[in-house]
Motif scaffolding. Sequence first.
Motif, PDB file in Angstrom:
ATOM      1  N   GLU A 362     -30.123 -44.048  51.404  1.00 24.54           N
ATOM      2  CA  GLU A 362     -28.452 -44.514  51.369  1.00 24.54           C
ATOM      3  C   GLU A 362     -28.239 -44.601  52.013  1.00 24.54           C
ATOM      4  OE1 GLU A 362     -27.497 -45.050  48.474  1.00 24.54           O
ATOM      5  OE2 GLU A 362     -28.614 -44.812  47.208  1.00 24.54           O
ATOM      6  N   ASN A 430     -31.206 -48.881  50.082  1.00 25.25           N
ATOM      7  CA  ASN A 430     -29.443 -48.958  48.795  1.00 25.25           C
ATOM      8  C   ASN A 430     -28.958 -49.626  50.145  1.00 25.25           C
ATOM      9  OD1 ASN A 430     -30.206 -49.160  45.607  1.00 25.25           O
ATOM     10  ND2 ASN A 430     -29.935 -47.323  46.414  1.00 25.25           N
ATOM     11  N   SER A 434     -24.803 -51.159  50.378  1.00 30.24           N
ATOM     12  CA  SER A 434     -23.829 -50.342  50.818  1.00 30.24           C
ATOM     13  C   SER A 434     -22.819 -50.607  52.286  1.00 30.24           C
ATOM     14  CB  SER A 434     -24.095 -49.568  51.250  1.00 30.24           C
ATOM     15  OG  SER A 434     -24.926 -49.071  52.052  1.00 30.24           O
TER      16      SER A 434
END
Length: 435
Positions: A362, A430, A434
């Motif tokens: 992330e 991800n 994002s």
Amino acid sequence: MIWNDEFETLPREAIESLQLKRLQQVVERVYATVPFYQESFKKAGITPADVKSLDDLQKLPFTLKQDMRDNYPYGLFAVPLEQIVRIHASSGTTGKPTVVGYTRRDIETWTELMARSFVAAGANKGDVIHNAYGYGLFTGGLGAHYGAERVGASVIPMSGGNTKKQLMIMQDFGSTVLTCTPSYSLFLAEVAAEEGIDIKNLKLKVGILGAEPWSEKMRQEIEEKLNIKAIDIYGLSEILGPGVGIECVEAQNGLHIWEDHFIPEIINPETGEVLPVGEKGELVITTITKEGIPLIRYRTRDITRLIKEPCICGRTHARIERLSGRSDDMLIIRGVNVFPSQIESVLFNIEGVEPHYQLIVEREGNLDTLEVQVEVNEQTFSDEIKELQNLSNKIRKDIKDLLGVTCKVRLVEPKSITRSEGKAVRVIDNRQKSS
């Protein structure tokens, strides 16, 4: 035992002489028949006449997967479509697949190299080969199938999926050789345990496993759980399919690349510079006998090194070290290069965890974060929270000690990570979503 003694034991001088002759022929052929190569050679200021030695190979431009996508579907074919008897495509999950075509002679070559590979792995006439690679556009199933038939073995064309039926067939048909991905072999063992089947009572003796990088620790786990010898096979659809290289059962120390059909190089993935034998880098392969879609200096993105010392099996072809990962699978977390297989090697050394994990990447603000999700076994899952916390801390510390990267560790209950019947999905990144 060796399948093709004449070619598999050629002296080094004879291999290199054959390679040069075939390289010169393929360079002339693609220059004459494939506009992409004519253009890229001209840009590099090279003509086929400039290839006078094997060292001249490094003057030629690279071919990238993107070049195959840009020329989708048939732009890199070197023969008319009516000479193509089989079309396969890569198992890419995004965008257009990479398309490969085979002439009748290409299919013969592939069959021969898969026969060599099966015999190198310890399979032979009289074996019952349970082929759980996927059939269809993916090259694995049909590639293994033809090679097994050429050897004279009995082939069970199971393809992937329907795991309980796979186990029933193995029991009833007396399968002796298993071909599938490493992660699927562990899933078979897991389902067998759930069904009360003692997999060690099957007749399986060898697993010929490939299509994804896997660690030595994972090999030990597979060999223990399935009571087999686990052999690593290498291939990629762009080059041929399975059968580009394989470990021999005698040594299991590097994968023999069939150098009468391929020229391997190792390059620095950043600069493209050819590295000396023995140094680790990105594998580049030139096909020197393919007719349908010959590829010049194809960048595989696989990270390995070349081994040219003689092998105890008697085969003279160079080997590549087992893959440590792919340069395009490499994660860069806060400036640290991380391969999934490195984390796998840490996890497999820790008692209480299962061989099933995922890496979740992330972006929080401007910083990348890595979360390692790993299944624990039933006994560990029932431990007190304090014990689970200790296990989580140990995993985090061991990863930090080995890789120098700080990660979150999330222990999850048994069987909660999705199982794959093909290549395991190890990384969920991800960051793009994002950003």
